[in-house]
Design a protein around this motif. Sequence first.
Motif, PDB file in Angstrom:
ATOM      1  N   LEU A  26       0.837  -1.196   0.000  1.00  0.00           N
ATOM      2  CA  LEU A  26       0.000   0.000   0.000  1.00  0.00           C
ATOM      3  C   LEU A  26       0.878   1.255   0.000  1.00  0.00           C
ATOM      4  O   LEU A  26       0.616   2.207  -0.736  1.00  0.00           O
ATOM      5  CB  LEU A  26      -0.925   0.002   1.213  1.00  0.00           C
ATOM      6  N   GLN A  27       1.926   1.225   0.811  1.00  0.00           N
ATOM      7  CA  GLN A  27       2.835   2.381   0.868  1.00  0.00           C
ATOM      8  C   GLN A  27       3.475   2.662  -0.495  1.00  0.00           C
ATOM      9  O   GLN A  27       3.749   3.793  -0.849  1.00  0.00           O
ATOM     10  CB  GLN A  27       3.935   2.137   1.905  1.00  0.00           C
ATOM     11  N   LYS A  28       3.685   1.581  -1.260  1.00  0.00           N
ATOM     12  CA  LYS A  28       4.277   1.732  -2.605  1.00  0.00           C
ATOM     13  C   LYS A  28       3.225   2.114  -3.636  1.00  0.00           C
ATOM     14  O   LYS A  28       3.549   2.389  -4.788  1.00  0.00           O
ATOM     15  CB  LYS A  28       4.929   0.410  -3.031  1.00  0.00           C
ATOM     16  N   GLY A  29       1.950   2.061  -3.228  1.00  0.00           N
ATOM     17  CA  GLY A  29       0.888   2.403  -4.173  1.00  0.00           C
ATOM     18  C   GLY A  29       0.553   1.295  -5.151  1.00  0.00           C
ATOM     19  O   GLY A  29       0.001   1.535  -6.223  1.00  0.00           O
ATOM     20  N   GLN A  30       0.868   0.054  -4.782  1.00  0.00           N
ATOM     21  CA  GLN A  30       0.606  -1.090  -5.672  1.00  0.00           C
ATOM     22  C   GLN A  30      -0.835  -1.589  -5.496  1.00  0.00           C
ATOM     23  O   GLN A  30      -1.100  -2.576  -4.812  1.00  0.00           O
ATOM     24  CB  GLN A  30       1.605  -2.226  -5.362  1.00  0.00           C
ATOM     25  N   ALA A  31      -1.764  -0.887  -6.151  1.00  0.00           N
ATOM     26  CA  ALA A  31      -3.200  -1.151  -5.950  1.00  0.00           C
ATOM     27  C   ALA A  31      -3.590  -2.598  -6.263  1.00  0.00           C
ATOM     28  O   ALA A  31      -4.297  -3.251  -5.500  1.00  0.00           O
ATOM     29  CB  ALA A  31      -4.021  -0.183  -6.792  1.00  0.00           C
ATOM     30  N   LYS A  32      -3.122  -3.094  -7.401  1.00  0.00           N
ATOM     31  CA  LYS A  32      -3.495  -4.449  -7.834  1.00  0.00           C
ATOM     32  C   LYS A  32      -2.993  -5.492  -6.829  1.00  0.00           C
ATOM     33  O   LYS A  32      -3.709  -6.413  -6.435  1.00  0.00           O
ATOM     34  CB  LYS A  32      -2.902  -4.710  -9.226  1.00  0.00           C
ATOM     35  N   THR A  33      -1.750  -5.319  -6.391  1.00  0.00           N
ATOM     36  CA  THR A  33      -1.158  -6.262  -5.428  1.00  0.00           C
ATOM     37  C   THR A  33      -1.894  -6.206  -4.089  1.00  0.00           C
ATOM     38  O   THR A  33      -2.155  -7.236  -3.473  1.00  0.00           O
ATOM     39  CB  THR A  33       0.342  -5.932  -5.212  1.00  0.00           C
ATOM     40  N   VAL A  34      -2.212  -4.990  -3.640  1.00  0.00           N
ATOM     41  CA  VAL A  34      -2.930  -4.830  -2.371  1.00  0.00           C
ATOM     42  C   VAL A  34      -4.268  -5.569  -2.432  1.00  0.00           C
ATOM     43  O   VAL A  34      -4.643  -6.304  -1.517  1.00  0.00           O
ATOM     44  CB  VAL A  34      -3.150  -3.330  -2.036  1.00  0.00           C
ATOM     45  N   LYS A  35      -4.979  -5.396  -3.540  1.00  0.00           N
ATOM     46  CA  LYS A  35      -6.270  -6.054  -3.738  1.00  0.00           C
ATOM     47  C   LYS A  35      -6.126  -7.579  -3.644  1.00  0.00           C
ATOM     48  O   LYS A  35      -6.889  -8.250  -2.954  1.00  0.00           O
ATOM     49  CB  LYS A  35      -6.810  -5.650  -5.119  1.00  0.00           C
ATOM     50  N   GLU A  36      -5.115  -8.095  -4.323  1.00  0.00           N
ATOM     51  CA  GLU A  36      -4.867  -9.549  -4.328  1.00  0.00           C
ATOM     52  C   GLU A  36      -4.498 -10.048  -2.928  1.00  0.00           C
ATOM     53  O   GLU A  36      -4.967 -11.101  -2.486  1.00  0.00           O
ATOM     54  CB  GLU A  36      -3.745  -9.892  -5.321  1.00  0.00           C
ATOM     55  N   LEU A  37      -3.652  -9.286  -2.228  1.00  0.00           N
ATOM     56  CA  LEU A  37      -3.205  -9.704  -0.891  1.00  0.00           C
ATOM     57  C   LEU A  37      -4.355  -9.680   0.122  1.00  0.00           C
ATOM     58  O   LEU A  37      -4.426 -10.543   1.007  1.00  0.00           O
ATOM     59  CB  LEU A  37      -2.059  -8.819  -0.401  1.00  0.00           C
ATOM     60  N   VAL A  38      -5.230  -8.681   0.008  1.00  0.00           N
ATOM     61  CA  VAL A  38      -6.393  -8.615   0.909  1.00  0.00           C
ATOM     62  C   VAL A  38      -7.274  -9.848   0.692  1.00  0.00           C
ATOM     63  O   VAL A  38      -7.721 -10.483   1.654  1.00  0.00           O
ATOM     64  CB  VAL A  38      -7.197  -7.306   0.689  1.00  0.00           C
ATOM     65  N   GLN A  39      -7.494 -10.193  -0.571  1.00  0.00           N
ATOM     66  CA  GLN A  39      -8.302 -11.380  -0.876  1.00  0.00           C
ATOM     67  C   GLN A  39      -7.639 -12.647  -0.324  1.00  0.00           C
ATOM     68  O   GLN A  39      -8.293 -13.507   0.258  1.00  0.00           O
ATOM     69  CB  GLN A  39      -8.511 -11.512  -2.395  1.00  0.00           C
ATOM     70  N   LYS A  40      -6.324 -12.705  -0.490  1.00  0.00           N
ATOM     71  CA  LYS A  40      -5.566 -13.866  -0.002  1.00  0.00           C
ATOM     72  C   LYS A  40      -5.679 -13.975   1.522  1.00  0.00           C
ATOM     73  O   LYS A  40      -5.870 -15.069   2.068  1.00  0.00           O
ATOM     74  CB  LYS A  40      -4.093 -13.730  -0.418  1.00  0.00           C
ATOM     75  N   ALA A  41      -5.561 -12.843   2.196  1.00  0.00           N
ATOM     76  CA  ALA A  41      -5.663 -12.831   3.663  1.00  0.00           C
ATOM     77  C   ALA A  41      -7.056 -13.310   4.105  1.00  0.00           C
ATOM     78  O   ALA A  41      -7.182 -14.072   5.071  1.00  0.00           O
ATOM     79  CB  ALA A  41      -5.387 -11.431   4.199  1.00  0.00           C
ATOM     80  N   LEU A  42      -8.089 -12.868   3.396  1.00  0.00           N
ATOM     81  CA  LEU A  42      -9.455 -13.326   3.704  1.00  0.00           C
ATOM     82  C   LEU A  42      -9.567 -14.833   3.488  1.00  0.00           C
ATOM     83  O   LEU A  42     -10.131 -15.556   4.312  1.00  0.00           O
ATOM     84  CB  LEU A  42     -10.477 -12.594   2.822  1.00  0.00           C
ATOM     85  N   ASP A  43      -9.027 -15.292   2.365  1.00  0.00           N
ATOM     86  CA  ASP A  43      -9.084 -16.732   2.035  1.00  0.00           C
ATOM     87  C   ASP A  43      -8.367 -17.578   3.082  1.00  0.00           C
ATOM     88  O   ASP A  43      -8.751 -18.713   3.348  1.00  0.00           O
ATOM     89  CB  ASP A  43      -8.457 -16.994   0.653  1.00  0.00           C
ATOM     90  N   GLU A  44      -7.329 -16.992   3.669  1.00  0.00           N
ATOM     91  CA  GLU A  44      -6.547 -17.742   4.670  1.00  0.00           C
ATOM     92  C   GLU A  44      -7.117 -17.596   6.082  1.00  0.00           C
ATOM     93  O   GLU A  44      -6.529 -18.057   7.055  1.00  0.00           O
ATOM     94  CB  GLU A  44      -5.079 -17.293   4.619  1.00  0.00           C
ATOM     95  N   GLY A  45      -8.252 -16.889   6.178  1.00  0.00           N
ATOM     96  CA  GLY A  45      -8.955 -16.845   7.462  1.00  0.00           C
ATOM     97  C   GLY A  45      -8.578 -15.721   8.400  1.00  0.00           C
ATOM     98  O   GLY A  45      -8.933 -15.733   9.583  1.00  0.00           O
ATOM     99  N   PHE A  46      -7.849 -14.716   7.892  1.00  0.00           N
ATOM    100  CA  PHE A  46      -7.547 -13.555   8.733  1.00  0.00           C
ATOM    101  C   PHE A  46      -8.837 -12.782   9.017  1.00  0.00           C
ATOM    102  O   PHE A  46      -9.711 -12.680   8.150  1.00  0.00           O
ATOM    103  CB  PHE A  46      -6.561 -12.611   8.021  1.00  0.00           C
ATOM    104  N   ALA A  47      -8.959 -12.243  10.214  1.00  0.00           N
ATOM    105  CA  ALA A  47     -10.144 -11.457  10.564  1.00  0.00           C
ATOM    106  C   ALA A  47     -10.148 -10.162   9.762  1.00  0.00           C
ATOM    107  O   ALA A  47      -9.110  -9.506   9.640  1.00  0.00           O
ATOM    108  CB  ALA A  47     -10.131 -11.132  12.056  1.00  0.00           C
ATOM    109  N   PRO A  48     -11.311  -9.781   9.203  1.00  0.00           N
ATOM    110  CA  PRO A  48     -11.384  -8.539   8.420  1.00  0.00           C
ATOM    111  C   PRO A  48     -10.843  -7.322   9.172  1.00  0.00           C
ATOM    112  O   PRO A  48     -10.157  -6.489   8.589  1.00  0.00           O
ATOM    113  CB  PRO A  48     -12.890  -8.390   8.141  1.00  0.00           C
ATOM    114  N   GLU A  49     -11.142  -7.250  10.483  1.00  0.00           N
ATOM    115  CA  GLU A  49     -10.657  -6.102  11.283  1.00  0.00           C
ATOM    116  C   GLU A  49      -9.134  -6.069  11.350  1.00  0.00           C
ATOM    117  O   GLU A  49      -8.531  -5.007  11.309  1.00  0.00           O
ATOM    118  CB  GLU A  49     -11.214  -6.190  12.704  1.00  0.00           C
ATOM    119  N   ALA A  50      -8.525  -7.250  11.433  1.00  0.00           N
ATOM    120  CA  ALA A  50      -7.058  -7.330  11.496  1.00  0.00           C
ATOM    121  C   ALA A  50      -6.453  -6.889  10.168  1.00  0.00           C
ATOM    122  O   ALA A  50      -5.444  -6.162  10.137  1.00  0.00           O
ATOM    123  CB  ALA A  50      -6.616  -8.753  11.830  1.00  0.00           C
ATOM    124  N   ILE A  51      -7.086  -7.296   9.075  1.00  0.00           N
ATOM    125  CA  ILE A  51      -6.594  -6.894   7.743  1.00  0.00           C
ATOM    126  C   ILE A  51      -6.682  -5.373   7.603  1.00  0.00           C
ATOM    127  O   ILE A  51      -5.768  -4.718   7.102  1.00  0.00           O
ATOM    128  CB  ILE A  51      -7.403  -7.585   6.620  1.00  0.00           C
TER     129      ILE A  51
END
Length: 211
Positions: free
Chosen positions: A10-35
């Motif tokens: 996010l700090q680098k402004g990599q929008a596409k990567t951030v989007k993918e990583l957020v989805q990955k974190a959700l898929d792996e069971g991270f709590a939305p609030e933690a993300i």
Amino acid sequence: MLLPDISEELQKGQAKTVKELVQKALDEGFAPEAILNEGLLAGMDVVGEKFKNYEIFVPNVMVAARAMKEGLGVLKPHLAAAGSASIGKVCIGTVSGDLHDIGKNLVKIMMEGKGLEVVDLGTDVSAETFISTAVEQHCDIICCSALLTTTMCVMEDVVKLAEEKGIRDKVKIMIGGAPVSEEYCRSIGADAYTPDAATAAEKAAAFCRGE
């Protein structure tokens, strides 16, 4: 490492990567609030701090904000489902007679980066509009921006109208912009003056936490 990675990208402004990583974190069971808190907001905190210290500039903030928006797009439905609320609500605008909005837009980005819900009223906003919006939308804070000395007086109108309408004890009034000062803030009875966008966001978040 996923959440620090989200912050980093996010700090680098990599929008596409951030989007993918957020989805990955959700898929792996991270709590939305933690993300949200440890990924997206943590990243925007760093961006805000660097901007305040002149280590990065407006374009860097804009691309980071876009990356945050992409991440939030993926995250929002899950946050709603988890019952996550914003920490507070702010209405922001540039006062009547003033059409400058770069500073206001930066403050909005920084405030959203702190987890605040922001109602953007745009430019040339009357005291009446600030107050009616604060009442109708149950805002905790009114933020007034001005870049012209000739329009600063509208900020005083906002404070007076808040008193007249009986909401002065319910909302904080923050002011900012090039000609505005701490002294002027005190003279009109506003709650806070901040010299830059990052400080404004920090102050607003502190108000919403009751600090």
